[in-house]
Design an enzyme around this catalytic site. Sequence first.
Site, PDB file in Angstrom:
ATOM      1  N   ARG A  60      -1.095 -16.166  52.874  1.00  0.00           N
ATOM      2  CA  ARG A  60      -1.039 -17.003  51.673  1.00  0.00           C
ATOM      3  C   ARG A  60      -2.438 -17.170  51.095  1.00  0.00           C
ATOM      4  NH1 ARG A  60      -3.777 -21.480  50.010  1.00  0.00           N
ATOM      5  NH2 ARG A  60      -2.635 -22.561  48.395  1.00  0.00           N
ATOM      6  N   HIS A  65      -6.286 -16.644  46.967  1.00  0.00           N
ATOM      7  CA  HIS A  65      -7.717 -16.574  46.674  1.00  0.00           C
ATOM      8  C   HIS A  65      -8.215 -15.146  46.481  1.00  0.00           C
ATOM      9  CE1 HIS A  65      -7.872 -20.810  47.410  1.00  0.00           C
ATOM     10  NE2 HIS A  65      -7.330 -20.642  48.598  1.00  0.00           N
TER      11      HIS A  65
END
Length: 132
Positions: A60, A65
Amino acid sequence: MDCIAKIRRIMARGDITEDDILYDAAVRNLQTMSEATQRLPKELKSAHPGIPWTEISGFRNILVHNYLGDIDPVAIKSVIEEHLYPLELAMHEMLDSSAEKQKVTALREASRRVMERRAGPSHKSGRHRIPL
């Protein structure tokens, strides 16, 4: 579970390695699904040790990011094809288990209320039940 269903529909529409729109939709749903798994209680996750919960959390973070720059669509497709089904099974088991626990809790609560009604008002209220 909604994200898993959406990812299945996305995959049915075409190849995410060849369609940017499908790829973006799949990645977004993987992000949402991965974030949702982080919020699951530890006791539910511990009941499914075959699911790589820590890796899902790390995945995730990579997706959100974009630590690695552009994420290879082939890698995303591979993750979906290899890991989505076992996660889906675990989620179904968790939901079934949770629903069963809710039923048991509801039954216990209903039973407790029936027993309280049968016993009459508690002594704390200042009233006493007079047996007939």
